[in-house]
Motif scaffolding. Sequence first.
Motif, PDB file in Angstrom:
ATOM      1  N   LYS A  63       1.193  55.741  37.929  1.00 43.03           N
ATOM      2  CA  LYS A  63       1.399  56.958  38.724  1.00 43.03           C
ATOM      3  C   LYS A  63       2.285  57.955  37.990  1.00 43.03           C
ATOM      4  O   LYS A  63       2.017  59.156  37.979  1.00 43.03           O
ATOM      5  N   ARG A  64       3.337  57.472  37.360  1.00 47.34           N
ATOM      6  CA  ARG A  64       4.242  58.366  36.630  1.00 47.34           C
ATOM      7  C   ARG A  64       3.553  58.967  35.405  1.00 47.34           C
ATOM      8  O   ARG A  64       3.742  60.138  35.093  1.00 47.34           O
ATOM      9  N   MET A  65       2.745  58.162  34.720  1.00 48.16           N
ATOM     10  CA  MET A  65       1.982  58.666  33.579  1.00 48.16           C
ATOM     11  C   MET A  65       0.986  59.733  34.044  1.00 48.16           C
ATOM     12  O   MET A  65       0.855  60.787  33.417  1.00 48.16           O
ATOM     13  N   GLU A  66       0.323  59.471  35.150  1.00 51.89           N
ATOM     14  CA  GLU A  66      -0.655  60.418  35.685  1.00 51.89           C
ATOM     15  C   GLU A  66       0.017  61.735  36.071  1.00 51.89           C
ATOM     16  O   GLU A  66      -0.535  62.813  35.815  1.00 51.89           O
ATOM     17  N   ARG A  67       1.218  61.674  36.662  1.00 46.87           N
ATOM     18  CA  ARG A  67       1.942  62.903  37.008  1.00 46.87           C
ATOM     19  C   ARG A  67       2.223  63.754  35.775  1.00 46.87           C
ATOM     20  O   ARG A  67       2.113  64.983  35.820  1.00 46.87           O
ATOM     21  N   GLU A  68       2.600  63.114  34.674  1.00 48.73           N
ATOM     22  CA  GLU A  68       2.826  63.853  33.425  1.00 48.73           C
ATOM     23  C   GLU A  68       1.550  64.542  32.974  1.00 48.73           C
ATOM     24  O   GLU A  68       1.567  65.690  32.537  1.00 48.73           O
ATOM     25  N   ALA A  69       0.421  63.839  33.078  1.00 51.92           N
ATOM     26  CA  ALA A  69      -0.860  64.398  32.658  1.00 51.92           C
ATOM     27  C   ALA A  69      -1.261  65.573  33.546  1.00 51.92           C
ATOM     28  O   ALA A  69      -1.739  66.599  33.049  1.00 51.92           O
ATOM     29  N   VAL A  70      -1.054  65.450  34.842  1.00 49.56           N
ATOM     30  CA  VAL A  70      -1.363  66.541  35.773  1.00 49.56           C
ATOM     31  C   VAL A  70      -0.519  67.764  35.427  1.00 49.56           C
ATOM     32  O   VAL A  70      -1.013  68.888  35.414  1.00 49.56           O
ATOM     33  N   ASP A  71       0.756  67.540  35.125  1.00 53.41           N
ATOM     34  CA  ASP A  71       1.641  68.656  34.760  1.00 53.41           C
ATOM     35  C   ASP A  71       1.157  69.384  33.501  1.00 53.41           C
ATOM     36  O   ASP A  71       1.413  70.574  33.340  1.00 53.41           O
ATOM     37  N   LEU A  72       0.464  68.665  32.622  1.00 53.12           N
ATOM     38  CA  LEU A  72      -0.086  69.273  31.407  1.00 53.12           C
ATOM     39  C   LEU A  72      -1.446  69.929  31.650  1.00 53.12           C
ATOM     40  O   LEU A  72      -1.991  70.578  30.768  1.00 53.12           O
ATOM     41  N   GLY A  73      -2.014  69.716  32.834  1.00 50.73           N
ATOM     42  CA  GLY A  73      -3.331  70.264  33.142  1.00 50.73           C
ATOM     43  C   GLY A  73      -4.482  69.400  32.647  1.00 50.73           C
ATOM     44  O   GLY A  73      -5.592  69.889  32.447  1.00 50.73           O
ATOM     45  N   ALA A  74      -4.242  68.114  32.467  1.00 46.19           N
ATOM     46  CA  ALA A  74      -5.259  67.208  31.937  1.00 46.19           C
ATOM     47  C   ALA A  74      -6.326  66.871  32.974  1.00 46.19           C
ATOM     48  O   ALA A  74      -6.069  66.887  34.174  1.00 46.19           O
ATOM     49  N   ASP A  75      -7.508  66.563  32.464  1.00 48.18           N
ATOM     50  CA  ASP A  75      -8.605  66.063  33.291  1.00 48.18           C
ATOM     51  C   ASP A  75      -8.699  64.541  33.229  1.00 48.18           C
ATOM     52  O   ASP A  75      -9.272  63.923  34.116  1.00 48.18           O
ATOM     53  N   ALA A  76      -8.176  63.963  32.142  1.00 48.13           N
ATOM     54  CA  ALA A  76      -8.288  62.522  31.940  1.00 48.13           C
ATOM     55  C   ALA A  76      -7.168  62.040  31.024  1.00 48.13           C
ATOM     56  O   ALA A  76      -6.530  62.837  30.326  1.00 48.13           O
ATOM     57  N   ILE A  77      -6.970  60.731  31.049  1.00 49.47           N
ATOM     58  CA  ILE A  77      -6.056  60.076  30.104  1.00 49.47           C
ATOM     59  C   ILE A  77      -6.873  58.996  29.411  1.00 49.47           C
ATOM     60  O   ILE A  77      -7.462  58.135  30.067  1.00 49.47           O
ATOM     61  N   ILE A  78      -6.909  59.058  28.092  1.00 50.87           N
ATOM     62  CA  ILE A  78      -7.673  58.084  27.310  1.00 50.87           C
ATOM     63  C   ILE A  78      -6.720  57.189  26.517  1.00 50.87           C
ATOM     64  O   ILE A  78      -5.527  57.482  26.396  1.00 50.87           O
ATOM     65  N   ASN A  79      -7.278  56.116  25.968  1.00 46.44           N
ATOM     66  CA  ASN A  79      -6.503  55.168  25.143  1.00 46.44           C
ATOM     67  C   ASN A  79      -5.285  54.617  25.876  1.00 46.44           C
ATOM     68  O   ASN A  79      -4.224  54.424  25.275  1.00 46.44           O
ATOM     69  N   VAL A  80      -5.414  54.344  27.155  1.00 50.11           N
ATOM     70  CA  VAL A  80      -4.276  53.860  27.942  1.00 50.11           C
ATOM     71  C   VAL A  80      -3.910  52.442  27.521  1.00 50.11           C
ATOM     72  O   VAL A  80      -4.773  51.586  27.335  1.00 50.11           O
ATOM     73  N   ARG A  81      -2.627  52.216  27.362  1.00 46.78           N
ATOM     74  CA  ARG A  81      -2.082  50.916  26.985  1.00 46.78           C
ATOM     75  C   ARG A  81      -0.864  50.622  27.849  1.00 46.78           C
ATOM     76  O   ARG A  81      -0.237  51.524  28.395  1.00 46.78           O
ATOM     77  N   ILE A  94       8.224  48.104  32.260  1.00 47.01           N
ATOM     78  CA  ILE A  94       6.773  48.217  32.129  1.00 47.01           C
ATOM     79  C   ILE A  94       6.519  49.670  31.729  1.00 47.01           C
ATOM     80  O   ILE A  94       6.966  50.589  32.394  1.00 47.01           O
ATOM     81  N   LEU A  95       5.806  49.865  30.621  1.00 43.30           N
ATOM     82  CA  LEU A  95       5.498  51.199  30.130  1.00 43.30           C
ATOM     83  C   LEU A  95       3.987  51.345  30.035  1.00 43.30           C
ATOM     84  O   LEU A  95       3.305  50.486  29.464  1.00 43.30           O
ATOM     85  N   ALA A  96       3.463  52.403  30.611  1.00 40.09           N
ATOM     86  CA  ALA A  96       2.053  52.774  30.474  1.00 40.09           C
ATOM     87  C   ALA A  96       2.016  54.071  29.665  1.00 40.09           C
ATOM     88  O   ALA A  96       2.811  54.982  29.915  1.00 40.09           O
ATOM     89  N   TYR A  97       1.115  54.145  28.686  1.00 37.15           N
ATOM     90  CA  TYR A  97       1.018  55.359  27.890  1.00 37.15           C
ATOM     91  C   TYR A  97      -0.417  55.604  27.460  1.00 37.15           C
ATOM     92  O   TYR A  97      -1.231  54.679  27.388  1.00 37.15           O
ATOM     93  N   GLY A  98      -0.729  56.854  27.206  1.00 32.71           N
ATOM     94  CA  GLY A  98      -2.055  57.228  26.776  1.00 32.71           C
ATOM     95  C   GLY A  98      -2.064  58.669  26.298  1.00 32.71           C
ATOM     96  O   GLY A  98      -1.014  59.305  26.163  1.00 32.71           O
ATOM     97  N   THR A  99      -3.262  59.187  26.062  1.00 35.69           N
ATOM     98  CA  THR A  99      -3.429  60.547  25.568  1.00 35.69           C
ATOM     99  C   THR A  99      -4.072  61.404  26.650  1.00 35.69           C
ATOM    100  O   THR A  99      -5.169  61.090  27.121  1.00 35.69           O
ATOM    101  N   ALA A 100      -3.396  62.475  27.027  1.00 37.37           N
ATOM    102  CA  ALA A 100      -3.933  63.405  28.023  1.00 37.37           C
ATOM    103  C   ALA A 100      -4.925  64.338  27.339  1.00 37.37           C
ATOM    104  O   ALA A 100      -4.654  64.830  26.234  1.00 37.37           O
ATOM    105  N   VAL A 101      -6.080  64.547  27.987  1.00 33.70           N
ATOM    106  CA  VAL A 101      -7.119  65.389  27.406  1.00 33.70           C
ATOM    107  C   VAL A 101      -7.741  66.315  28.461  1.00 33.70           C
ATOM    108  O   VAL A 101      -7.686  66.037  29.656  1.00 33.70           O
TER     109      VAL A 101
END
Length: 104
Positions: A63-81, A94-101
């Motif tokens: 959820k926290r990772m997704e909020r960061e992506a929304v703030d950037l205007g992303a449509d998706a997050i890829i390569n999530v680990r 616990i850390l979730a990370y990925g690339t906002a696109v």
Amino acid sequence: MLIITNDQIAGKEIKETLGLVRGNTIRAKHIGNDIMAGLKNLVGGEVKAYTKMITDAREEAIKRMEREAVDLGADAIINVRFTTSQVMQGAAEILAYGTAVKLG
């Protein structure tokens, strides 16, 4: 928001890479759960309280990772680990990370 572990999305074009997004949480063990875990260690079986704790922690990190992506205007997050690390005795991050696109 599409959140995937792949580096491509079938049928979609990645128009723009917005950058790294991440979310984390730190959870500590509970003494009552430790007692139950000790008993489970003797007889075997799943320690359901810890399973739930880690599942909840992963969901919060996502959820926290997704909020960061929304703030950037992303449509998706890829390569999530996910990664987990002990930060002190009885507490783990616990850390979730990925690339906002942006998708085309």
